[in-house]
Design a protein around this motif. Structure first.
Motif, short mmCIF file in Angstrom:
data_model
loop_
_atom_site.label_atom_id
_atom_site.label_comp_id
_atom_site.label_asym_id
_atom_site.label_seq_id
_atom_site.Cartn_x
_atom_site.Cartn_y
_atom_site.Cartn_z
N LEU A 249 49.71 24.58 51.50
CA LEU A 249 48.95 25.66 50.85
C LEU A 249 47.66 25.70 51.80
O LEU A 249 46.96 26.59 52.02
CB LEU A 249 48.34 25.24 49.52
CG LEU A 249 49.61 25.18 48.35
CD1 LEU A 249 48.93 25.02 47.00
CD2 LEU A 249 50.37 26.40 48.41
N MET A 250 47.31 24.63 52.23
CA MET A 250 46.01 24.68 53.13
C MET A 250 46.28 25.46 54.59
O MET A 250 45.39 26.11 55.27
CB MET A 250 45.78 23.33 53.67
CG MET A 250 45.24 22.15 52.62
SD MET A 250 45.11 20.62 53.11
CE MET A 250 43.97 20.86 54.18
N LEU A 251 47.74 25.79 54.80
CA LEU A 251 47.99 26.79 55.81
C LEU A 251 48.12 28.24 55.54
O LEU A 251 48.31 29.08 56.34
CB LEU A 251 49.29 26.11 56.71
CG LEU A 251 49.01 24.79 57.25
CD1 LEU A 251 50.29 24.26 57.96
CD2 LEU A 251 47.94 24.54 58.33
N VAL A 252 48.74 28.32 54.16
CA VAL A 252 49.20 29.68 53.81
C VAL A 252 48.43 30.19 52.62
O VAL A 252 48.97 31.37 52.06
CB VAL A 252 50.77 29.39 53.48
CG1 VAL A 252 51.64 29.25 54.75
CG2 VAL A 252 50.86 28.33 52.28
N GLY A 253 47.17 29.99 52.52
CA GLY A 253 46.62 30.74 51.25
C GLY A 253 45.30 30.26 50.49
O GLY A 253 44.64 30.83 50.13
N VAL A 254 45.31 28.94 50.41
CA VAL A 254 44.50 28.31 49.52
C VAL A 254 42.92 28.06 50.42
O VAL A 254 42.78 28.02 51.54
CB VAL A 254 44.72 27.03 49.10
CG1 VAL A 254 44.66 25.70 50.35
CG2 VAL A 254 43.89 26.55 47.95
N VAL A 255 41.85 28.46 49.71
CA VAL A 255 40.47 28.16 50.35
C VAL A 255 39.52 27.47 49.65
O VAL A 255 40.05 27.24 48.27
CB VAL A 255 40.06 29.68 50.67
CG1 VAL A 255 40.78 30.62 51.71
CG2 VAL A 255 39.83 30.46 49.18
N LYS A 256 38.63 27.15 50.28
CA LYS A 256 37.40 26.27 49.36
C LYS A 256 36.73 27.17 48.37
O LYS A 256 36.68 26.93 47.11
CB LYS A 256 36.43 25.83 50.55
CG LYS A 256 35.18 25.00 49.93
CD LYS A 256 34.36 24.85 50.80
CE LYS A 256 33.32 24.09 50.21
NZ LYS A 256 33.36 22.70 50.20
N MET A 257 36.49 28.47 48.57
CA MET A 257 35.92 29.39 47.67
C MET A 257 36.39 30.89 47.84
O MET A 257 36.50 31.30 48.94
CB MET A 257 34.33 29.37 47.93
CG MET A 257 33.47 28.00 47.42
SD MET A 257 33.40 28.00 45.79
CE MET A 257 32.42 29.29 45.31
N ALA A 258 37.07 31.42 46.78
CA ALA A 258 37.71 32.64 46.88
C ALA A 258 36.72 33.47 46.27
O ALA A 258 36.05 33.25 45.05
CB ALA A 258 39.14 32.50 46.21
N PRO A 259 36.36 34.65 46.85
CA PRO A 259 35.34 35.59 46.43
C PRO A 259 35.80 36.31 45.25
O PRO A 259 34.85 36.65 44.23
CB PRO A 259 35.01 36.58 47.51
CG PRO A 259 36.30 36.47 48.50
CD PRO A 259 36.80 35.12 48.19
N THR A 260 37.07 36.77 45.04
CA THR A 260 37.56 37.40 43.77
C THR A 260 38.79 36.61 43.42
O THR A 260 39.51 36.05 44.42
CB THR A 260 37.79 38.74 44.12
OG1 THR A 260 38.65 38.85 45.40
CG2 THR A 260 36.54 39.42 44.45
#
Length: 548
Positions: A463-474
């Motif tokens: 998931l670190m490569l294909v979509g997950v982030v530390k903070m998602a704005p929405t």
């Protein structure tokens, strides 16, 4: 002895003991995680330490986070004056002092040899703030609209804090709701105009229409912006003056204060109520302060949404593949090779799936979709960037072998006489599969789905490569058309644990949140599995009659 072993009793004891030990180990691990995580939300006593220092007495105020025994020899090697103490070890205490804008460190160690007096005085307050962490001190005065409150200032403080929180929430809802919708519509108008321009279909009439739409939206935006600034100004109206551990008066604006707790003055019932309130905030609020404070709701939502999307994708593909291999494919070398390949896929490291998902789904497939359907947005990517859809597809491929193998096991347990009887009564092979075989194998299909969900919910590396982030704005779901935005990035509980535990700028403050988030992730997985198990048991009872 041989007869005893021949009876099988030792094997019963051995296997039963192994199950018991495994169960105790799992429950013990969960209990440890729950205790270390959930105890963080209990309102801890606020201590005041009077220290003896070279420059005179020093006061420290804060919460005790940890205790440990330190060898005296190590302290002497560090050049610390132990004031003649000869014990082999000396206790030191880790104190969360907060007040980070006025002191060097959020946490500090105190040696027991330096503590002259330790107390939990009444009236000590802990201010939970949206910025700069907690603040500890004594409430000196409360300022309402420029006037100092003289009567029942603590009750007035609670009222004003609640007012400021409500105003901030209203402003946030306005910013994320109507204002966010206008920004979204302005971007859609820009993209529509750009698309017509690329096709040489942008006429003067359409330009005027787009301009009129933008002007209307900007007028609405100006009205909402004034309302937003008015709410923020109202929230900034009041302050509280606090005496901190330096014996200095500090003015705290109440629009930054989320809660005020007088833990030393609270009864057990009051602490219990506050505990559940804090636990609810952790589940329902957004994270803040680089994920070291606040809640984890976006991570919970992202985890559940991604897992459900993955389940919708993997189930039909896994079931169809298993039906073909078991019901239609000839028993030859090619089929054996396919089965071996499926089994071997289950042993591939998950990070390899992440690299594949990044290269194939994101760059190749997503980039092609952008070129064909979203050329007006280029060079800014729409689907040619990591997002929740590519995460779900990557994990669907990762868990596909589990669903295939489980479904094949279920199909192989259905007696051949059932198939022959259905065909003899005039049903076609497709009707037999759809009405008899698949319903009878549905519990096995759900078993495969349960295993797939359990593995997918805990995966982090791909998931670190294909979509997950530390903070998602929405969030991936909102009130803007088309309402479900599978191209957006998302937060995940597993990655949140990694980020808080290993990437946090404040390790000591983040440590309890690691346990709390880990326990929450386990709870989410258990809830998803219980739901799937309930569906499986329902299907098993529903189609039990077909077995007879």
């Amino acid at each position: 002895m041989k007869l005893w072993f021949k009876s099988g009793s030792p094997w019963i004891w051995m296997t039963g003991g192994a199950v018991s030990i495994s169960l105790i180990s799992v429950l013990g691990l969960l209990a440890l995680i729950a205790w270390r995580g959930l105890s963080f939300f209990w309102p801890s006593a606020i201590y005041q330490f009077d220290l003896e220092a070279a420059t005179g007495n020093v006061r420290v105020i804060g919460e005790i986070y940890d205790r440990e025994q330190v060898p005296t020899s190590r302290l002497l090697e560090a050049g610390i004056d132990l004031k003649g103490h000869q014990e082999e070890t000396i206790e030191r205490v880790l104190i969360k002092t907060g007040n980070r804008e006025h002191v060097d460190l959020d946490f500090r160690w105190l040696l027991s040899t330096d503590i002259v007096k330790q107390s939990t005085p009444k009236g000590l307050a802990m201010f939970e703030r949206s910025k700069n962490g907690n603040f500890y001190g004594y409430v000196e005065s409360v300022v309402e609209n420029g006037q100092s409150v003289t009567e029942d200032k603590l009750a007035k403080l609670d009222e004003l804090v609640e007012r400021a929180v409500d105003l901030n929430d209203e402003a946030l809802d306005l910013q994320n709701g109507p204002i966010g919708h206008i920004n979204y519509e302005l971007e859609r108008i820009r993209l529509k105009e750009r698309a017509l321009e690329l096709k040489d279909e942008l006429t003067a009439e359409r330009k005027a229409e787009f301009k009129q739409q933008r002007e209307t939206l900007k007028q609405e935006y100006a009205v909402l912006e004034k309302e937003l600034f008015a709410l923020r100004d109202q929230a900034k109206r009041d302050q509280v003056i606090v005496r901190d551990m330096r014996d200095e008066l500090v003015t705290l604006p109440l629009y930054q204060v989320l809660d005020v707790t007088f833990a030393n003055d609270m009864s057990f019932i009051a602490k219990l109520g506050h505990y559940f309130v804090q636990l609810g905030k952790f589940v329902a609020d957004d994270p803040r302060e680089a994920n070291t404070e606040g809640g984890v709701f976006p991570a919970i939502f992202g985890t559940v949404f991604m897992v459900m999307l993955m389940a919708v994708i993997v189930t039909p593909f896994g079931v169809v593949a298993a039906i073909y291999l078991h019901e239609y494919a000839a028993k030859n070398a090619v089929t054996k090779m396919i089965r071996i390949a499926v089994i071997n896929l289950a042993g591939v490291p998950s990070i390899v799936y992440g690299v594949f998902g990044l290269g194939f789904f994101v760059y190749m497939l997503g980039g092609s979709i952008d070129q064909l359907f979203y050329p007006e947005a280029l060079p800014g990517p729409t689907f040619g960037t990591p997002g929740v859809i590519w995460s779900a597809l990557t994990l669907a491929i990762l868990t596909l072998p589990v669903v295939i193998v489980s479904t094949e096991e279920g199909l192989s347990r259905i007696p051949s006489s059932v198939r022959h009887g259905s065909l003899a009564l005039g049903a076609t092979q497709a009707e037999t599969l759809w009405r008899i075989i698949v319903p009878m194998a549905s519990p096995a299909i759900m078993t495969g789905l349960i295993l797939a969900v359990a593995r997918a919910a805990g995966e982090v590396a791909p998931l670190m490569l294909v979509g997950v982030v530390k903070m998602a704005p929405t969030l991936p779901v909102d009130m803007n058309f088309p309402f479900i935005h599978v191209d957006r990035k998302f937060m995940h509980l597993g990655f949140h644990i990694y980020d808080v535990g290993f990437q946090s700028p404040n390790v000591e403050a983040a440590r309890p949140l690691v346990y709390a988030t880990a326990f929450l992730l386990v709870s989410v997985i258990i809830a998803l599995n219980i739901t799937a198990i309930g569906i499986r048991n329902h299907l098993r009872e529903k189609f039990r009659a077909l077995e007879h």
